[in-house]
Write a protein that holds these residues in place. Structure first.
Motif, PDB file in Angstrom:
ATOM      1  N   ASN A  56      -6.418   4.385  -4.422  1.00  0.00           N
ATOM      2  CA  ASN A  56      -5.396   5.279  -4.968  1.00  0.00           C
ATOM      3  C   ASN A  56      -5.818   5.811  -6.339  1.00  0.00           C
ATOM      4  N   ASP A  57      -5.138   6.871  -6.761  1.00  0.00           N
ATOM      5  CA  ASP A  57      -5.499   7.537  -8.016  1.00  0.00           C
ATOM      6  C   ASP A  57      -4.506   7.200  -9.127  1.00  0.00           C
ATOM      7  N   LYS A 103      -7.892  -0.111  -4.013  1.00  0.00           N
ATOM      8  CA  LYS A 103      -7.756   0.285  -2.605  1.00  0.00           C
ATOM      9  C   LYS A 103      -8.077   1.760  -2.406  1.00  0.00           C
ATOM     10  N   GLU A 136       0.809  -1.218   0.000  1.00  0.00           N
ATOM     11  CA  GLU A 136       0.000   0.000   0.000  1.00  0.00           C
ATOM     12  C   GLU A 136       0.846   1.274   0.000  1.00  0.00           C
ATOM     13  N   LYS A 137       2.124   1.141   0.386  1.00  0.00           N
ATOM     14  CA  LYS A 137       2.997   2.320   0.441  1.00  0.00           C
ATOM     15  C   LYS A 137       3.606   2.661  -0.916  1.00  0.00           C
ATOM     16  N   SER A 178       4.119   3.840  -4.751  1.00  0.00           N
ATOM     17  CA  SER A 178       3.598   4.953  -5.549  1.00  0.00           C
ATOM     18  C   SER A 178       3.114   4.429  -6.899  1.00  0.00           C
ATOM     19  N   VAL A 179       1.907   4.812  -7.276  1.00  0.00           N
ATOM     20  CA  VAL A 179       1.355   4.407  -8.569  1.00  0.00           C
ATOM     21  C   VAL A 179       2.245   4.896  -9.705  1.00  0.00           C
ATOM     22  N   LEU A 221      -3.864  -1.151  -6.110  1.00  0.00           N
ATOM     23  CA  LEU A 221      -3.823   0.121  -5.380  1.00  0.00           C
ATOM     24  C   LEU A 221      -5.012   1.010  -5.752  1.00  0.00           C
ATOM     25  N   VAL A 222      -5.396   0.977  -7.031  1.00  0.00           N
ATOM     26  CA  VAL A 222      -6.575   1.736  -7.469  1.00  0.00           C
ATOM     27  C   VAL A 222      -7.827   1.186  -6.789  1.00  0.00           C
ATOM     28  N   SER A 252     -11.060   2.317 -12.392  1.00  0.00           N
ATOM     29  CA  SER A 252     -11.118   3.600 -11.682  1.00  0.00           C
ATOM     30  C   SER A 252     -12.367   4.387 -12.051  1.00  0.00           C
TER      31      SER A 252
END
Length: 208
Positions: free
Chosen positions: A163-164, A161, A125-126, A128-129, A158-159, A189
């Motif tokens: 994230n953008d 979850k 989760e940490k 970066s996209v 991550l998306v 997304s």
């Protein structure tokens, strides 16, 4: 296994008949590329709607997993059934339609990989996209396709979850497999932003 989970396991979130209905619409549309070589108008929208329909079915499964109504293993089984339908070889329709369906299926490979990665929690989760997009592109440039897809799957997880995946980042991605797979992540997304209906606990899905 709870009654809720047993009911979900026997519910068809997506069916072969549903996919066939979409393919029949493609046949009837007599789709052709315009001079811009981009899908245009109502006929081109069919492919977008086909993809969205599958993405929403996958998101319904993810939502049930998030609510604790089904296990990760059972969610993976349900997802696998949808993947087998959507990625099966399609009988030729026309040159232009076949190109669009091939592109759609390639995009969905990214979507399915993202859902699987999310369900297995095989991501950090940490991360970066934007950094992961660079890693995926580097892997594709080195012909390490497995690493490229696995990295795109992490981006998708991550998306899912929350994230953008920014438009600016996507604009900088050159055309290739990673770009097509990321299109599938972008569809996830967009579906998450567009409507919360997939989160509702319902079993009645209307056919297209």
């Amino acid at each position: 296994m709870s009654d809720t989970e047993d009911k979900s396991l026997h519910h068809d979130f997506y069916t072969e008949e549903r996919w066939t209905n979409w393919l029949n619409q493609v046949k009837q549309s007599d789709f052709k590329f315009e001079e811009s070589e981009e899908p245009q108008g109502k006929e081109g929208a069919i492919f977008v709607n086909m993809e969205d329909d599958i993405i929403l079915a996958c998101l319904k499964i993810i939502a049930k997993y998030d609510r604790g109504q089904i296990s990760a293993d059972n969610a993976m089984q349900m997802l696998s059934r949808i993947r087998d339908i959507a990625l099966a070889e399609v009988e030729p329709i026309s040159e232009d339609a076949d190109l669009m369906i091939d592109s759609l299926q390639t995009s969905l490979i990214g979507s399915f990989a993202a859902c699987e990665c999310y369900l297995t929690s095989d991501y950090d989760e940490k991360d970066s996209v934007d950094d992961l997009v660079k890693v995926a592109l580097e892997a594709e440039g080195s012909d390490d396709i497995e690493i490229a897809l696995a990295t795109v799957a992490e981006i998708g997880a991550l998306v899912l979850k929350g994230n953008d995946l920014s438009d600016k980042t996507l604009e900088e991605v050159p055309y290739g497999l990673v770009a097509e797979w990321l299109d599938g992540i972008e569809s996830i997304s967009a579906a998450m932003v567009g409507s919360d209906s997939y989160k509702e606990d319902e079993e009645d899905d209307e056919a297209c």
